[in-house]
Write a protein that holds these residues in place. Sequence first.
Motif, PDB file in Angstrom:
ATOM      1  N   ARG A 170       1.083  -1.186   0.108  1.00 43.29           N
ATOM      2  CA  ARG A 170       0.054  -0.238   0.067  1.00 43.29           C
ATOM      3  C   ARG A 170       0.975   1.147  -0.232  1.00 43.29           C
ATOM      4  NH1 ARG A 170      -4.728  -0.511   4.610  1.00 43.29           N
ATOM      5  NH2 ARG A 170      -5.317  -2.716   4.087  1.00 43.29           N
ATOM      6  N   GLY A 171       0.257   2.518  -0.114  1.00 40.06           N
ATOM      7  CA  GLY A 171       0.916   3.657   0.135  1.00 40.06           C
ATOM      8  C   GLY A 171       0.176   4.476   0.911  1.00 40.06           C
ATOM      9  N   TYR A 172       0.825   5.814   1.325  1.00 36.24           N
ATOM     10  CA  TYR A 172       0.189   6.862   2.043  1.00 36.24           C
ATOM     11  C   TYR A 172      -0.262   6.337   3.641  1.00 36.24           C
ATOM     12  CZ  TYR A 172       0.901   8.491  -2.527  1.00 36.24           C
ATOM     13  OH  TYR A 172       1.875   8.830  -3.634  1.00 36.24           O
ATOM     14  N   GLY A 173      -1.507   6.260   3.684  1.00 34.98           N
ATOM     15  CA  GLY A 173      -1.929   5.965   5.252  1.00 34.98           C
ATOM     16  C   GLY A 173      -1.147   6.671   6.278  1.00 34.98           C
ATOM     17  N   THR A 174      -0.645   6.106   7.442  1.00 36.18           N
ATOM     18  CA  THR A 174      -0.018   6.758   8.626  1.00 36.18           C
ATOM     19  C   THR A 174       0.903   7.813   8.299  1.00 36.18           C
ATOM     20  OG1 THR A 174      -0.536   4.778   9.604  1.00 36.18           O
ATOM     21  CG2 THR A 174       0.942   6.340  10.653  1.00 36.18           C
ATOM     22  N   HIS A 175       1.705   7.720   7.139  1.00 39.45           N
ATOM     23  CA  HIS A 175       2.880   8.479   7.149  1.00 39.45           C
ATOM     24  C   HIS A 175       2.674   9.486   5.906  1.00 39.45           C
ATOM     25  CE1 HIS A 175       5.285   7.440  10.806  1.00 39.45           C
ATOM     26  NE2 HIS A 175       5.072   6.139  10.513  1.00 39.45           N
ATOM     27  N   HIS A 176       1.868   9.181   5.073  1.00 36.47           N
ATOM     28  CA  HIS A 176       1.624   9.933   3.851  1.00 36.47           C
ATOM     29  C   HIS A 176       2.825   9.759   2.914  1.00 36.47           C
ATOM     30  CE1 HIS A 176      -1.879  11.745   6.022  1.00 36.47           C
ATOM     31  NE2 HIS A 176      -0.970  12.006   6.830  1.00 36.47           N
ATOM     32  N   GLN A 177       3.170   8.384   2.832  1.00 37.94           N
ATOM     33  CA  GLN A 177       4.515   8.022   1.964  1.00 37.94           C
ATOM     34  C   GLN A 177       3.948   7.202   0.743  1.00 37.94           C
ATOM     35  OE1 GLN A 177       7.618   9.238   2.344  1.00 37.94           O
ATOM     36  NE2 GLN A 177       6.780  10.388   4.271  1.00 37.94           N
ATOM     37  N   PRO A 178       4.558   7.113  -0.409  1.00 42.35           N
ATOM     38  CA  PRO A 178       4.120   6.467  -1.447  1.00 42.35           C
ATOM     39  C   PRO A 178       4.645   4.891  -1.219  1.00 42.35           C
ATOM     40  CG  PRO A 178       6.234   7.734  -1.958  1.00 42.35           C
ATOM     41  CD  PRO A 178       5.798   8.317  -0.851  1.00 42.35           C
ATOM     42  N   PRO A 179       3.890   4.077  -2.025  1.00 40.93           N
ATOM     43  CA  PRO A 179       4.153   2.666  -1.902  1.00 40.93           C
ATOM     44  C   PRO A 179       5.884   2.493  -1.990  1.00 40.93           C
ATOM     45  CG  PRO A 179       2.201   2.979  -3.277  1.00 40.93           C
ATOM     46  CD  PRO A 179       3.123   4.235  -3.242  1.00 40.93           C
ATOM     47  N   GLY A 180       6.109   1.295  -1.135  1.00 42.59           N
ATOM     48  CA  GLY A 180       7.569   0.853  -1.322  1.00 42.59           C
ATOM     49  C   GLY A 180       8.363   1.822  -0.330  1.00 42.59           C
ATOM     50  N   THR A 181       7.838   2.639   0.405  1.00 44.64           N
ATOM     51  CA  THR A 181       8.746   3.395   1.206  1.00 44.64           C
ATOM     52  C   THR A 181       8.826   2.886   2.558  1.00 44.64           C
ATOM     53  OG1 THR A 181       7.659   5.315   0.277  1.00 44.64           O
ATOM     54  CG2 THR A 181       8.678   5.727   2.564  1.00 44.64           C
ATOM     55  N   TRP A 182      10.255   2.710   2.998  1.00 42.96           N
ATOM     56  CA  TRP A 182      10.913   2.106   4.138  1.00 42.96           C
ATOM     57  C   TRP A 182      11.020   3.036   5.113  1.00 42.96           C
ATOM     58  CZ3 TRP A 182      15.519   3.682   3.537  1.00 42.96           C
ATOM     59  CH2 TRP A 182      16.129   3.914   2.242  1.00 42.96           C
ATOM     60  N   SER A 183      11.238   2.621   6.472  1.00 41.92           N
ATOM     61  CA  SER A 183      11.239   3.571   7.390  1.00 41.92           C
ATOM     62  C   SER A 183      12.532   3.567   8.169  1.00 41.92           C
ATOM     63  CB  SER A 183      10.334   3.151   8.473  1.00 41.92           C
ATOM     64  OG  SER A 183      10.459   2.069   9.182  1.00 41.92           O
ATOM     65  N   ASP A 184      12.705   4.083   9.339  1.00 41.12           N
ATOM     66  CA  ASP A 184      13.841   4.108  10.117  1.00 41.12           C
ATOM     67  C   ASP A 184      14.429   2.608  10.307  1.00 41.12           C
ATOM     68  OD1 ASP A 184      11.829   3.601  11.597  1.00 41.12           O
ATOM     69  OD2 ASP A 184      12.739   4.244  13.512  1.00 41.12           O
ATOM     70  N   ASP A 185      13.556   1.992  10.393  1.00 42.20           N
ATOM     71  CA  ASP A 185      14.215   0.203  10.499  1.00 42.20           C
ATOM     72  C   ASP A 185      15.255  -0.239   9.384  1.00 42.20           C
ATOM     73  OD1 ASP A 185      11.270   0.761  11.376  1.00 42.20           O
ATOM     74  OD2 ASP A 185      11.555  -1.166  12.356  1.00 42.20           O
ATOM     75  N   SER A 186      14.979   0.255   8.302  1.00 41.90           N
ATOM     76  CA  SER A 186      15.641   0.020   7.106  1.00 41.90           C
ATOM     77  C   SER A 186      16.816   1.045   6.865  1.00 41.90           C
ATOM     78  CB  SER A 186      14.943  -0.052   5.812  1.00 41.90           C
ATOM     79  OG  SER A 186      13.938  -0.985   5.806  1.00 41.90           O
ATOM     80  N   SER A 187      16.550   2.380   7.207  1.00 42.54           N
ATOM     81  CA  SER A 187      17.715   3.185   7.167  1.00 42.54           C
ATOM     82  C   SER A 187      19.026   2.702   7.995  1.00 42.54           C
ATOM     83  CB  SER A 187      17.151   4.636   7.461  1.00 42.54           C
ATOM     84  OG  SER A 187      16.131   5.248   6.781  1.00 42.54           O
ATOM     85  N   LEU A 188      18.484   2.597   9.216  1.00 41.86           N
ATOM     86  CA  LEU A 188      19.592   2.124  10.003  1.00 41.86           C
ATOM     87  C   LEU A 188      20.206   0.753  10.005  1.00 41.86           C
ATOM     88  CD1 LEU A 188      18.159   3.802  13.335  1.00 41.86           C
ATOM     89  CD2 LEU A 188      19.620   4.702  11.870  1.00 41.86           C
ATOM     90  N   THR A 189      19.278  -0.107   9.481  1.00 38.57           N
ATOM     91  CA  THR A 189      19.805  -1.316   8.781  1.00 38.57           C
ATOM     92  C   THR A 189      20.799  -1.270   7.709  1.00 38.57           C
ATOM     93  OG1 THR A 189      17.874  -2.601   9.299  1.00 38.57           O
ATOM     94  CG2 THR A 189      19.437  -3.648   7.782  1.00 38.57           C
ATOM     95  N   PHE A 190      20.576  -0.269   6.900  1.00 39.18           N
ATOM     96  CA  PHE A 190      21.475   0.026   5.613  1.00 39.18           C
ATOM     97  C   PHE A 190      22.714   0.783   6.153  1.00 39.18           C
ATOM     98  CE2 PHE A 190      17.501   0.353   2.909  1.00 39.18           C
ATOM     99  CZ  PHE A 190      17.490  -1.214   2.712  1.00 39.18           C
ATOM    100  N   CYS A 191      22.729   1.541   7.216  1.00 42.00           N
ATOM    101  CA  CYS A 191      23.611   2.137   7.827  1.00 42.00           C
ATOM    102  C   CYS A 191      24.699   1.211   8.297  1.00 42.00           C
ATOM    103  CB  CYS A 191      23.378   3.276   9.084  1.00 42.00           C
ATOM    104  SG  CYS A 191      22.554   4.903   8.423  1.00 42.00           S
ATOM    105  N   LEU A 192      24.078   0.155   9.081  1.00 45.90           N
ATOM    106  CA  LEU A 192      25.118  -0.726   9.703  1.00 45.90           C
ATOM    107  C   LEU A 192      25.733  -1.716   8.592  1.00 45.90           C
ATOM    108  CD1 LEU A 192      26.171  -2.726  11.905  1.00 45.90           C
ATOM    109  CD2 LEU A 192      24.144  -3.914  12.006  1.00 45.90           C
ATOM    110  N   ALA A 193      24.920  -1.999   7.508  1.00 48.24           N
ATOM    111  CA  ALA A 193      25.571  -2.867   6.177  1.00 48.24           C
ATOM    112  C   ALA A 193      26.584  -2.100   5.700  1.00 48.24           C
ATOM    113  CB  ALA A 193      24.411  -3.064   5.236  1.00 48.24           C
ATOM    114  N   GLU A 194      26.475  -0.652   5.568  1.00 45.00           N
ATOM    115  CA  GLU A 194      27.474   0.170   4.979  1.00 45.00           C
ATOM    116  C   GLU A 194      28.735   0.368   5.817  1.00 45.00           C
ATOM    117  OE1 GLU A 194      26.532   3.752   1.774  1.00 45.00           O
ATOM    118  OE2 GLU A 194      26.468   4.417   3.895  1.00 45.00           O
ATOM    119  N   MET A 195      28.492   0.419   7.162  1.00 39.77           N
ATOM    120  CA  MET A 195      29.686   0.455   7.868  1.00 39.77           C
ATOM    121  C   MET A 195      30.394  -0.895   7.933  1.00 39.77           C
ATOM    122  SD  MET A 195      30.780  -1.373  10.914  1.00 39.77           S
ATOM    123  CE  MET A 195      29.744  -1.351  12.264  1.00 39.77           C
ATOM    124  N   LEU A 196      29.677  -2.016   7.704  1.00 41.27           N
ATOM    125  CA  LEU A 196      30.571  -3.412   7.512  1.00 41.27           C
ATOM    126  C   LEU A 196      31.338  -3.610   6.256  1.00 41.27           C
ATOM    127  CD1 LEU A 196      27.813  -5.586   9.187  1.00 41.27           C
ATOM    128  CD2 LEU A 196      29.838  -4.997  10.070  1.00 41.27           C
TER     129      LEU A 196
END
Length: 309
Positions: free
Chosen positions: A41-67
């Motif tokens: 889905r899209g929009y809803g709670t945070h008014h973001q388009p479909p496929g939008t990930w949140s802080d969960d993935s952002s910080l996951t990617f930060c850890l992956a990039e550090m490694l």
Amino acid sequence: MMNRNFIKDALLGVATGDALGVPVEFRSRSILERDPVTDMRGYGTHHQPPGTWSDDSSLTFCLAEMLCNGYDLQNLANRFINWKHYSYWTPHGDVFDIGIATAEAITRLQNGTPPTLGGGTTEGSNGNGSLMRILPLLFYIKDMPIAERFKHVQEVSSLTHAHLRSVNACFIYLELALAILKGQSKETAYETVCSTVTDFLQNGETHHFSDILSGQLPQFPIAKIHGTGYVLRTLEAAIWCLLNTNSYSEAVLQAVNLGDDTDTTGAVTGGLAGLLYGWETIPAHWLNVLAKRDAIDQLIVNLQAKIYR
């Protein structure tokens, strides 16, 4: 198994589960029972388009990039600071969701607190903010002895969540992921964790995990499973959803439809389900709308080159 790209399985698994949950975050289970999530889905709670990930993935990617550049906790802290204040590794250039404990910890890191002392240590600091981002560490610690694995999990969790309950949850999660990585079925992997973690993990917090480590968690009725922001409930929900479904899509949709902290429950479940079933089993139309897919794919290539060189 040797031909599997487990890093791709894990990172796309996390991001897709996260994105499925973003539009309905904070909705109750009763609301989602009347209008369940069945597709991206899209929009809803945070008014973001479909496929939008949140802080969960952002910080996951930060850890992956550090490694990708070697294990460096200060480097990871800097990436977290850049994410919070400069929208680094965000899907659309802004931070639209951040947990209180994570925000407070990043402020401490920005003010010069050493990385392993950044996270809160009180019982009230046990949100799921380190569990949601810990999965890439699996690929760095996978060949280490169990005590070394725990040490690194504690360090990486402690940037934002230093209480032993959060650390233990991250450790149990990665031990389950490790068993899956080694080719065990989901049932055998769960049995392995119940045995090895119980034998190893002897600290004052262990009793909180008695339901998870009892070997009986998959038999619990869904009424006992909750998708809240409390780290213990998130871990229970992710394992329960994995063990009571038979595909990636079933697992993450079950997780999201538990309600409440839907993006994180989806992300944590999605990481395990991605490892178990493979990224190719994620519906293509879900993957095709993931924000910054090209950047994620390049990150996967970079981490793959570092870990399996």
